[in-house]
Scaffold this motif. Structure first.
Motif, PDB file in Angstrom:
ATOM      1  N   LEU A   8     -44.539 -18.176  -3.598  1.00 44.64           N
ATOM      2  CA  LEU A   8     -45.491 -17.478  -4.474  1.00 44.64           C
ATOM      3  C   LEU A   8     -46.682 -16.956  -3.685  1.00 44.64           C
ATOM      4  O   LEU A   8     -47.052 -17.532  -2.654  1.00 44.64           O
ATOM      5  N   PRO A   9     -47.324 -15.871  -4.171  1.00 44.14           N
ATOM      6  CA  PRO A   9     -48.594 -15.453  -3.577  1.00 44.14           C
ATOM      7  C   PRO A   9     -49.634 -16.575  -3.693  1.00 44.14           C
ATOM      8  O   PRO A   9     -49.573 -17.395  -4.615  1.00 44.14           O
ATOM      9  N   VAL A  10     -50.571 -16.590  -2.786  1.00 43.41           N
ATOM     10  CA  VAL A  10     -51.578 -17.652  -2.754  1.00 43.41           C
ATOM     11  C   VAL A  10     -52.294 -17.776  -4.098  1.00 43.41           C
ATOM     12  O   VAL A  10     -52.478 -18.875  -4.617  1.00 43.41           O
ATOM     13  N   LYS A  11     -52.673 -16.660  -4.692  1.00 46.00           N
ATOM     14  CA  LYS A  11     -53.439 -16.705  -5.944  1.00 46.00           C
ATOM     15  C   LYS A  11     -52.637 -17.348  -7.081  1.00 46.00           C
ATOM     16  O   LYS A  11     -53.217 -17.997  -7.962  1.00 46.00           O
ATOM     17  N   ASP A  12     -51.321 -17.210  -7.066  1.00 41.51           N
ATOM     18  CA  ASP A  12     -50.500 -17.811  -8.117  1.00 41.51           C
ATOM     19  C   ASP A  12     -50.475 -19.334  -8.006  1.00 41.51           C
ATOM     20  O   ASP A  12     -50.432 -20.046  -9.015  1.00 41.51           O
ATOM     21  N   SER A  13     -50.501 -19.836  -6.774  1.00 45.28           N
ATOM     22  CA  SER A  13     -50.565 -21.289  -6.578  1.00 45.28           C
ATOM     23  C   SER A  13     -51.850 -21.847  -7.186  1.00 45.28           C
ATOM     24  O   SER A  13     -51.850 -22.916  -7.800  1.00 45.28           O
ATOM     25  N   TYR A  14     -52.952 -21.109  -7.026  1.00 47.19           N
ATOM     26  CA  TYR A  14     -54.218 -21.573  -7.598  1.00 47.19           C
ATOM     27  C   TYR A  14     -54.166 -21.575  -9.130  1.00 47.19           C
ATOM     28  O   TYR A  14     -54.746 -22.459  -9.775  1.00 47.19           O
ATOM     29  N   GLY A  44     -64.217 -17.856  -6.123  1.00 46.83           N
ATOM     30  CA  GLY A  44     -65.128 -16.856  -5.570  1.00 46.83           C
ATOM     31  C   GLY A  44     -65.897 -17.420  -4.383  1.00 46.83           C
ATOM     32  O   GLY A  44     -66.064 -16.753  -3.351  1.00 46.83           O
ATOM     33  N   GLN A  45     -66.370 -18.676  -4.520  1.00 46.01           N
ATOM     34  CA  GLN A  45     -67.083 -19.330  -3.417  1.00 46.01           C
ATOM     35  C   GLN A  45     -66.155 -19.549  -2.223  1.00 46.01           C
ATOM     36  O   GLN A  45     -66.500 -19.240  -1.079  1.00 46.01           O
ATOM     37  N   PHE A  46     -64.959 -20.069  -2.502  1.00 46.80           N
ATOM     38  CA  PHE A  46     -64.024 -20.365  -1.419  1.00 46.80           C
ATOM     39  C   PHE A  46     -63.540 -19.088  -0.732  1.00 46.80           C
ATOM     40  O   PHE A  46     -63.348 -19.066   0.490  1.00 46.80           O
ATOM     41  N   ALA A  47     -63.326 -18.042  -1.538  1.00 43.54           N
ATOM     42  CA  ALA A  47     -62.856 -16.776  -0.964  1.00 43.54           C
ATOM     43  C   ALA A  47     -63.860 -16.244   0.045  1.00 43.54           C
ATOM     44  O   ALA A  47     -63.491 -15.720   1.103  1.00 43.54           O
ATOM     45  N   GLU A  48     -65.146 -16.408  -0.264  1.00 44.17           N
ATOM     46  CA  GLU A  48     -66.193 -15.938   0.645  1.00 44.17           C
ATOM     47  C   GLU A  48     -66.293 -16.827   1.877  1.00 44.17           C
ATOM     48  O   GLU A  48     -66.384 -16.336   3.011  1.00 44.17           O
ATOM     49  N   LEU A  49     -66.263 -18.149   1.674  1.00 42.34           N
ATOM     50  CA  LEU A  49     -66.442 -19.086   2.784  1.00 42.34           C
ATOM     51  C   LEU A  49     -65.230 -19.139   3.705  1.00 42.34           C
ATOM     52  O   LEU A  49     -65.376 -19.332   4.915  1.00 42.34           O
ATOM     53  N   LEU A  50     -64.034 -18.965   3.132  1.00 40.26           N
ATOM     54  CA  LEU A  50     -62.804 -19.104   3.906  1.00 40.26           C
ATOM     55  C   LEU A  50     -62.079 -17.779   4.122  1.00 40.26           C
ATOM     56  O   LEU A  50     -60.994 -17.767   4.700  1.00 40.26           O
ATOM     57  N   ASP A  51     -62.671 -16.691   3.665  1.00 38.17           N
ATOM     58  CA  ASP A  51     -62.087 -15.355   3.821  1.00 38.17           C
ATOM     59  C   ASP A  51     -60.654 -15.308   3.286  1.00 38.17           C
ATOM     60  O   ASP A  51     -59.700 -14.905   3.963  1.00 38.17           O
ATOM     61  N   LEU A  52     -60.506 -15.712   2.018  1.00 38.44           N
ATOM     62  CA  LEU A  52     -59.177 -15.773   1.413  1.00 38.44           C
ATOM     63  C   LEU A  52     -58.668 -14.405   0.963  1.00 38.44           C
ATOM     64  O   LEU A  52     -57.460 -14.217   0.803  1.00 38.44           O
ATOM     65  N   GLN A  53     -59.596 -13.449   0.752  1.00 45.46           N
ATOM     66  CA  GLN A  53     -59.167 -12.157   0.206  1.00 45.46           C
ATOM     67  C   GLN A  53     -58.146 -11.464   1.088  1.00 45.46           C
ATOM     68  O   GLN A  53     -57.286 -10.709   0.594  1.00 45.46           O
ATOM     69  N   ALA A  54     -58.192 -11.732   2.385  1.00 42.92           N
ATOM     70  CA  ALA A  54     -57.306 -11.042   3.315  1.00 42.92           C
ATOM     71  C   ALA A  54     -55.836 -11.348   3.059  1.00 42.92           C
ATOM     72  O   ALA A  54     -54.963 -10.552   3.420  1.00 42.92           O
ATOM     73  N   PHE A  55     -55.542 -12.496   2.426  1.00 43.82           N
ATOM     74  CA  PHE A  55     -54.140 -12.848   2.168  1.00 43.82           C
ATOM     75  C   PHE A  55     -53.929 -13.350   0.743  1.00 43.82           C
ATOM     76  O   PHE A  55     -53.025 -14.118   0.473  1.00 43.82           O
ATOM     77  N   TRP A  56     -54.763 -12.880  -0.157  1.00 52.93           N
ATOM     78  CA  TRP A  56     -54.727 -13.311  -1.563  1.00 52.93           C
ATOM     79  C   TRP A  56     -53.366 -13.069  -2.209  1.00 52.93           C
ATOM     80  O   TRP A  56     -52.872 -13.883  -2.976  1.00 52.93           O
ATOM     81  N   GLU A  57     -52.758 -11.931  -1.908  1.00 50.91           N
ATOM     82  CA  GLU A  57     -51.494 -11.538  -2.536  1.00 50.91           C
ATOM     83  C   GLU A  57     -50.276 -11.890  -1.679  1.00 50.91           C
ATOM     84  O   GLU A  57     -49.145 -11.566  -2.040  1.00 50.91           O
ATOM     85  N   THR A  58     -50.487 -12.549  -0.546  1.00 54.84           N
ATOM     86  CA  THR A  58     -49.397 -12.831   0.397  1.00 54.84           C
ATOM     87  C   THR A  58     -48.655 -14.106   0.011  1.00 54.84           C
ATOM     88  O   THR A  58     -49.287 -15.121  -0.300  1.00 54.84           O
ATOM     89  N   PRO A  59     -47.314 -14.090   0.021  1.00 43.72           N
ATOM     90  CA  PRO A  59     -46.569 -15.338  -0.217  1.00 43.72           C
ATOM     91  C   PRO A  59     -46.933 -16.375   0.841  1.00 43.72           C
ATOM     92  O   PRO A  59     -47.137 -16.046   2.012  1.00 43.72           O
TER      93      PRO A  59
END
Length: 330
Positions: free
Chosen positions: A111-117, A136-151
């Motif tokens: 699954l994409p990362v966001k679906d696991s959440y 939103g906090q974690f995405a900024e601190l850990l730069d999650l947006q770059a692979f949000w939709e990636t399995p």
């Protein structure tokens, strides 16, 4: 927040018989070999502490973590997390617990990362507003947006560890257990992970117990370190105190501005000599290299002594490498 009282864990493994009809004999007379992985360990971790739990392979680190999280039952002894027993009150304890195992992921592989959440938020009954705020906090601190939709299966190891840390913190637990979270990561990935862990400990007051073989993790993150060896706790205190306890020498390089004279008692004493706390190891031109046991001689006294030898131009002090300290403990 975390308490272990005289916990022990034994594992029984069957003894394999040899010779003719060994399988048949094993069927009727099975023998077991008992291995004691953890031997009567006791400690307490207060709220907001960041504690390193270190030891060689097979020392009992992961076994301890699994008992504290309720995955394994101790053979004897008592464990509590926030005053609750993780084996008898598992559902309540899990709501206040985050766990990251470096070589295992709690994310859904295909699954994409966001679906696991989304799935984890449902499992932990995290409402939509809290989920979006925390992500939103974690995405900024850990730069999650770059692979949000990636399995998850397509993530690099560093990306997966960042995603796993966010997953472990999604339900806002008070306690975080980390088992080798930086294993196999490159320098940049380790820096990002350490920054995040330091932030949630110092600014959000999370209690963290970290097992690792990376001594930089311990020095940069932990205000306390526990050392386990052969299933027993051999040290519990600060990194500085551990250095002092071991007594490995501090290396000092001194440059003098002009002529200087080294007193005879300090001139290249024998390698194992303990007659004096300060020992000259080399002298080239105006530069002298010295080893000193700072348990026996404090910094001010060192400077005073060196000032008697001649006019000081520059002094560089280098503490023993933490890896050497740990190997001395083992």
């Amino acid at each position: 927040m975390i308490e272990a009282h005289n916990i022990r864990k034994e594992f029984k493994t069957p003894v394999v018989k040899e010779g003719r009809f060994s399988g048949l004999r094993t069927l009727f007379t099975r023998e077991y070999r008992t291995k004691e992985a953890v031997r009567g360990i006791s400690f307490q971790v207060e709220q907001g502490e960041f504690v390193g739990y270190i030891g060689p392979n097979g020392a009992g680190k992961s076994t301890t973590i699994k008992m504290l999280t309720g995955i394994l039952h101790p053979t004897s002894g008592r464990v509590s997390i926030g005053g609750m027993n993780p084996h008898k009150e598992r559902r309540s304890v899990v709501n206040n617990l985050g766990v990251v195992f470096g070589q295992r992921s709690q994310l859904w592989w295909d699954l994409p990362v966001k679906d696991s959440y989304d799935i984890l938020a449902k499992m932990y009954s995290v409402d939509q507003a809290d989920k979006e705020r925390r992500l939103g906090q974690f995405a900024e601190l850990l730069d999650l947006q770059a692979f949000w939709e990636t399995p998850v299966r397509k993530l690099s190891l560093g990306q997966r560890m960042r995603a796993d840390l966010a997953a472990a913190m999604l339900h806002d637990p008070g306690v975080l257990f980390l088992d080798e979270p930086t294993i196999g990561l490159d320098v940049n990935a380790k820096r990002n992970i350490r920054h995040f862990l330091k932030l949630i400990n110092e600014q959000f007051g999370k209690t963290i117990l970290l097992t690792t073989h990376d001594m930089d993790d311990i020095e940069q993150l932990c205000n306390r370190v526990m050392v386990i060896n052969n299933g027993e706790l051999s040290y519990d205190g600060t990194v500085r105190s551990l250095r002092d306890t071991i007594g490995l020498p501090t290396l000092i390089t001194v440059t003098f501005r002009g002529p200087f004279a080294i007193p005879e008692q300090f001139q290249k004493a024998g390698e194992g000599s303990r007659a004096v706390p300060l020992r000259v190891t080399s002298a080239v031109d105006n530069t002298v290299t010295i080893e000193v046991n700072r348990r026996e001689m404090n910094t001010l006294d060192i400077f005073k002594e060196l000032g008697r030898w001649g006019e000081l131009d520059d002094i560089d002090m280098e503490d023993p490498d933490f890896e050497d300290v740990i190997h001395k403990v083992y």
